[in-house]
Motif scaffolding. Structure first.
Motif, PDB file in Angstrom:
ATOM      1  N   LYS A 122     -33.969   2.059 -50.701  1.00 20.87           N
ATOM      2  CA  LYS A 122     -33.281   0.889 -50.167  1.00 20.87           C
ATOM      3  C   LYS A 122     -33.025  -0.117 -51.285  1.00 20.87           C
ATOM      4  N   ILE A 123     -31.885  -0.752 -51.213  1.00 19.82           N
ATOM      5  CA  ILE A 123     -31.561  -1.827 -52.153  1.00 19.82           C
ATOM      6  C   ILE A 123     -31.678  -3.139 -51.390  1.00 19.82           C
ATOM      7  N   ARG A 124     -32.587  -3.967 -51.832  1.00 19.24           N
ATOM      8  CA  ARG A 124     -32.828  -5.222 -51.127  1.00 19.24           C
ATOM      9  C   ARG A 124     -31.946  -6.325 -51.707  1.00 19.24           C
ATOM     10  N   MET A 125     -31.850  -7.448 -50.958  1.00 21.51           N
ATOM     11  CA  MET A 125     -31.063  -8.591 -51.400  1.00 21.51           C
ATOM     12  C   MET A 125     -31.841  -9.309 -52.502  1.00 21.51           C
ATOM     13  N   SER A 126     -31.693  -8.810 -53.705  1.00 19.25           N
ATOM     14  CA  SER A 126     -32.426  -9.332 -54.853  1.00 19.25           C
ATOM     15  C   SER A 126     -31.796 -10.630 -55.345  1.00 19.25           C
ATOM     16  N   PRO A 127     -32.506 -11.376 -56.195  1.00 17.63           N
ATOM     17  CA  PRO A 127     -31.915 -12.591 -56.786  1.00 17.63           C
ATOM     18  C   PRO A 127     -30.625 -12.310 -57.542  1.00 17.63           C
ATOM     19  N   ILE A 128     -30.526 -11.126 -58.147  1.00 17.76           N
ATOM     20  CA  ILE A 128     -29.294 -10.788 -58.863  1.00 17.76           C
ATOM     21  C   ILE A 128     -28.123 -10.681 -57.894  1.00 17.76           C
ATOM     22  N   LEU A 129     -28.348 -10.000 -56.750  1.00 14.12           N
ATOM     23  CA  LEU A 129     -27.278  -9.888 -55.761  1.00 14.12           C
ATOM     24  C   LEU A 129     -26.918 -11.251 -55.178  1.00 14.12           C
ATOM     25  N   LEU A 130     -27.916 -12.075 -54.918  1.00 11.33           N
ATOM     26  CA  LEU A 130     -27.649 -13.418 -54.398  1.00 11.33           C
ATOM     27  C   LEU A 130     -26.847 -14.245 -55.391  1.00 11.33           C
ATOM     28  N   THR A 131     -27.200 -14.145 -56.650  1.00  8.95           N
ATOM     29  CA  THR A 131     -26.448 -14.863 -57.686  1.00  8.95           C
ATOM     30  C   THR A 131     -25.012 -14.352 -57.761  1.00  8.95           C
ATOM     31  N   GLY A 132     -24.869 -13.030 -57.656  1.00  9.64           N
ATOM     32  CA  GLY A 132     -23.526 -12.455 -57.667  1.00  9.64           C
ATOM     33  C   GLY A 132     -22.685 -12.922 -56.496  1.00  9.64           C
ATOM     34  N   LEU A 133     -23.294 -12.984 -55.303  1.00  3.52           N
ATOM     35  CA  LEU A 133     -22.565 -13.466 -54.131  1.00  3.52           C
ATOM     36  C   LEU A 133     -22.160 -14.919 -54.292  1.00  3.52           C
ATOM     37  N   ALA A 134     -23.071 -15.734 -54.821  1.00  3.35           N
ATOM     38  CA  ALA A 134     -22.743 -17.145 -55.034  1.00  3.35           C
ATOM     39  C   ALA A 134     -21.588 -17.289 -56.019  1.00  3.35           C
ATOM     40  N   ALA A 135     -21.615 -16.492 -57.088  1.00  2.00           N
ATOM     41  CA  ALA A 135     -20.531 -16.530 -58.067  1.00  2.00           C
ATOM     42  C   ALA A 135     -19.213 -16.084 -57.440  1.00  2.00           C
ATOM     43  N   LEU A 136     -19.293 -15.047 -56.590  1.00  2.37           N
ATOM     44  CA  LEU A 136     -18.091 -14.570 -55.909  1.00  2.37           C
ATOM     45  C   LEU A 136     -17.498 -15.657 -55.013  1.00  2.37           C
ATOM     46  N   LEU A 137     -18.348 -16.346 -54.277  1.00  2.00           N
ATOM     47  CA  LEU A 137     -17.865 -17.402 -53.381  1.00  2.00           C
ATOM     48  C   LEU A 137     -17.236 -18.546 -54.168  1.00  2.00           C
ATOM     49  N   LEU A 138     -17.867 -18.962 -55.248  1.00  2.58           N
ATOM     50  CA  LEU A 138     -17.312 -20.045 -56.065  1.00  2.58           C
ATOM     51  C   LEU A 138     -15.994 -19.620 -56.708  1.00  2.58           C
ATOM     52  N   SER A 139     -15.967 -18.395 -57.199  1.00  2.00           N
ATOM     53  CA  SER A 139     -14.753 -17.870 -57.814  1.00  2.00           C
ATOM     54  C   SER A 139     -13.607 -17.796 -56.808  1.00  2.00           C
ATOM     55  N   SER A 140     -13.902 -17.296 -55.605  1.00  2.00           N
ATOM     56  CA  SER A 140     -12.880 -17.197 -54.558  1.00  2.00           C
ATOM     57  C   SER A 140     -12.394 -18.573 -54.129  1.00  2.00           C
ATOM     58  N   ALA A 141     -13.319 -19.539 -54.060  1.00  2.00           N
ATOM     59  CA  ALA A 141     -12.927 -20.898 -53.686  1.00  2.00           C
ATOM     60  C   ALA A 141     -11.985 -21.490 -54.722  1.00  2.00           C
ATOM     61  N   PHE A 142     -12.312 -21.307 -55.993  1.00  2.00           N
ATOM     62  CA  PHE A 142     -11.449 -21.811 -57.067  1.00  2.00           C
ATOM     63  C   PHE A 142     -10.065 -21.177 -57.001  1.00  2.00           C
ATOM     64  N   THR A 143     -10.040 -19.842 -56.848  1.00  2.00           N
ATOM     65  CA  THR A 143      -8.761 -19.141 -56.761  1.00  2.00           C
ATOM     66  C   THR A 143      -7.985 -19.565 -55.520  1.00  2.00           C
ATOM     67  N   GLY A 144      -8.697 -19.725 -54.395  1.00  2.00           N
ATOM     68  CA  GLY A 144      -8.032 -20.117 -53.158  1.00  2.00           C
ATOM     69  C   GLY A 144      -7.417 -21.498 -53.248  1.00  2.00           C
ATOM     70  N   ILE A 145      -8.104 -22.442 -53.891  1.00  2.00           N
ATOM     71  CA  ILE A 145      -7.556 -23.791 -54.051  1.00  2.00           C
ATOM     72  C   ILE A 145      -6.288 -23.756 -54.896  1.00  2.00           C
ATOM     73  N   ARG A 146      -6.314 -22.990 -55.974  1.00  2.00           N
ATOM     74  CA  ARG A 146      -5.129 -22.890 -56.831  1.00  2.00           C
ATOM     75  C   ARG A 146      -3.985 -22.182 -56.124  1.00  2.00           C
ATOM     76  N   TYR A 147      -4.322 -21.191 -55.308  1.00  2.00           N
ATOM     77  CA  TYR A 147      -3.296 -20.549 -54.485  1.00  2.00           C
ATOM     78  C   TYR A 147      -2.681 -21.565 -53.529  1.00  2.00           C
ATOM     79  N   GLY A 148      -3.545 -22.365 -52.880  1.00  2.00           N
ATOM     80  CA  GLY A 148      -3.063 -23.371 -51.944  1.00  2.00           C
ATOM     81  C   GLY A 148      -2.152 -24.392 -52.598  1.00  2.00           C
ATOM     82  N   ASP A 149      -2.441 -24.740 -53.856  1.00  2.00           N
ATOM     83  CA  ASP A 149      -1.575 -25.683 -54.571  1.00  2.00           C
ATOM     84  C   ASP A 149      -0.159 -25.138 -54.708  1.00  2.00           C
TER      85      ASP A 149
END
Length: 582
Positions: free
Chosen positions: A366-393
């Motif tokens: 089993k692969i658990r929700m490790s700190p690395i995966l959590l950090t990756g998800l947080a980075a993905l969300l921030l990255s998507s938010a940045f891209t989404g805002i620029r798309y919206g502009d």
């Protein structure tokens, strides 16, 4: 007791849908939306209209929803936005249910869910009506069809075969590309549940029988309605550029929250334009993630990535056959909507590679929700938010919205009897490839108090490039000075030939004739050897605009009343344009 995993997933879905709604709300209808609305305005929901192709797209479901939204809100964006939001929510919930069906119910399941909910690859589908009304139902059909097949694989219940067939039909009612869902169902079964190609075909043959029947029936109908859209690439380099763009500019950056930078594409959605460093970063991160999942779960992860590769190859092959060899080939690979359906398969492959298949999980680490995966998800969300805002502009810049708003405001102040001549709207609002739906008569058709169009009139108004109403004028050759002092050319008795300063090509033109008449009468005008057009002559000093077909270097005028005294020394032929400012 509430399920914590389901509760977190519900919050994520709500945030994703709300974010897409906020981005979409900044924009408006664009490009193909206006022709779709024009068709909806001029038709009742009959089979003839619903099964009519638009840009070679089979979309009776899309036509019906467009017709309903137009009848409910006219040119208002609200009904269209509400349908896009509802479609986004439906696909998101269905995809979560598919993950719960296929994957172990662990927190790691939130990784593929996050990728699917927030990837910028699907921003166009959640904001642009003409895209969303095709893509969202296709995505829903893909998810429902895969879910039905997985249930059939597990239970062999015939009910799931019915659901499988209906899911494919749902997608095909909105987008002919949904035929790829058939291939996806087979690929999922073969790659994730089968033990070889022949075994897959033999064990679940009832599924293939249902899918074959649905596919053949649809392809027969579509072939009877459509014209061939197959194009021939101009070179091998063109194909390689397209594939490289689709993968490195669009897909891989999109899966980790990119492309971070957008290139404007007029009134439509912008296209992906990641800088080189960002592209290489996406490639490295993807390669590392694939290697990690294969190391942890070799067989299952390898099969999951093969599923993605096979489906992506099908999509790129289809696009290569229909989008190459055109003026847009150089950027086709950077258009996210072309591979928005791949987001479903990519997220599913990520989930399977990371979590494993539910039936086999007890045999794998089993692969658990490790700190690395959590950090990756947080980075993905921030990255998507940045891209989404620029798309919206970029999405917020809408020439069509501004053009329509200016026109409606000016039309409301015009006196009764104001008339226009039909012309194309600016290319930035509806392009010439959409003809005849780029005509003003089509564009303004859904307006309840729209402009009145004529083919001749005394005081013609036009819309300028910004949509404001101004006086009309002629851009083109004028007459040579007439022989009569104080009159120019006297129109009496037989036809009078008026030479022009330049020749005109044989086509549709507008002639403006300024004249002085001593009485009401009638007259005809023709351009060169073209067909004569009659018009009314009014007593006094007047002008008349007349649409004619013809060409040459002279205008021929003839009075219908030999006793009338008509003088003119101001004749011009050409395009109707806004009158120059005084």
């Amino acid at each position: 007791m509430p399920n914590p995993l389901a509760a977190v997933a519900a919050v994520m879905i709500a945030v994703s849908v709300a974010a897409r709604a906020l981005i979409a709300h900044r924009g408006y209808l664009a490009y193909d939306d206006f022709p779709i609305l024009s068709m909806a305005d001029r038709n009742d929901p009959t089979p003839d209209y619903l099964f009519r192709l638009f840009n070679n797209h089979f979309m009776p479901g899309g036509h019906l929803l467009s017709w309903l939204a137009l009848r409910f809100g006219g040119f208002g964006y609200g009904p269209f936005l509400a349908l896009l939001v509802a479609g986004q929510a439906a696909v998101s919930v269905a995809f979560y249910r598919l993950l719960r069906l296929m994957l172990p119910a662990t927190w790691t399941l939130l990784v593929p869910l996050t990728v699917f909910l927030f990837t910028p690859l699907t921003l166009e589908a959640g904001t642009w009506w003409a895209v969303g009304v095709n893509v969202l139902p296709m995505q829903l059909a893909m998810v429902l069809a895969v879910g039905a097949q997985v249930k059939y694989v597990r239970t062999r219940r015939p009910l799931h075969l019915v659901t499988l067939g209906l899911s494919i039909l749902l997608g095909l009612l909105f987008f002919e590309k949904a035929i790829l869902a058939v291939a996806l169902v087979f690929l999922v079964t073969a790659c994730l549940y089968g033990d070889g190609l022949w075994s897959t075909i033999r064990r679940w043959w009832p599924s293939w029988l249902v899918l074959t029947g649905v596919s053949l029936a649809f392809l027969g109908l579509y072939s009877a309605l459509a014209t061939s859209s197959v194009r021939r690439p101009s070179s091998v380099a063109e194909v390689l550029t397209f594939i490289g763009q689709a993968i490195s500019h669009t897909l891989l950056p999109g899966l980790i929250g990119g492309p971070w930078a957008w290139f404007p594409a007029g009134d439509g959605a912008p296209i992906a334009s990641p800088p080189p460093a960002a592209r290489w970063t996406a490639i490295v991160i993807t390669a590392a993630f694939v290697a990690y999942t294969i190391w942890r779960r070799r067989t299952t992860a390898s099969r999951a990535w093969l599923l993605l590769v096979f489906y992506l190859a099908l999509v790129l092959g289809l696009l290569g056959a229909t989008r190459m060899g055109s003026v847009y080939s150089a950027v086709a690979g950077s258009v996210p909507r072309y591979i928005a359906d791949v987001a479903v398969v990519a997220a599913l492959a990520i989930g399977v590679a990371l979590c494993g298949i539910q039936e086999r999980e007890e045999k794998a680490a089993k692969i658990r929700m490790s700190p690395i995966l959590l950090t990756g998800l947080a980075a993905l969300l921030l990255s998507s938010a940045f891209t989404g805002i620029r798309y919206g502009d970029e999405w917020a810049k809408k020439a069509g919205r501004d053009y329509l708003a200016n026109a409606r405001a000016d039309l409301a102040t015009l006196p009764a009897g104001t008339v226009f001549m039909d012309q194309p709207v600016p290319e930035g609002v509806v392009g010439p490839l959409s003809a005849p739906y780029n005509r003003q008569s089509e564009f303004f058709a859904p307006l309840p108090e729209g402009p009145v169009f004529v083919t001749q009139g005394r005081d013609i108004r036009v819309f300028d490039q910004a949509g404001h109403v101004v006086k009309g004028w002629i851009d083109g050759p004028a007459n040579r000075p007439g022989p009569r002092q104080g009159c120019g050319y006297r129109i009496t008795g037989g036809p009078v030939r008026i030479p022009l300063t330049a020749s005109t090509a044989e086509y549709w033109h507008v002639i403006r004739i300024a004249y002085l008449s001593d009485r009401d009468a009638s007259a005809t005008v023709r351009l060169g050897d073209g067909e004569p057009r009659g018009f009314d002559v009014h007593r006094g000093l007047n002008a008349m605009f007349v649409v004619v077909y013809g060409g040459g270097a002279e205008v021929v005028l003839e009075s219908g009343d030999p006793a009338a005294g008509i003088c003119t020394d101001e004749v011009a032929v050409g395009d109707l344009v806004p009158a120059p400012a005084n």
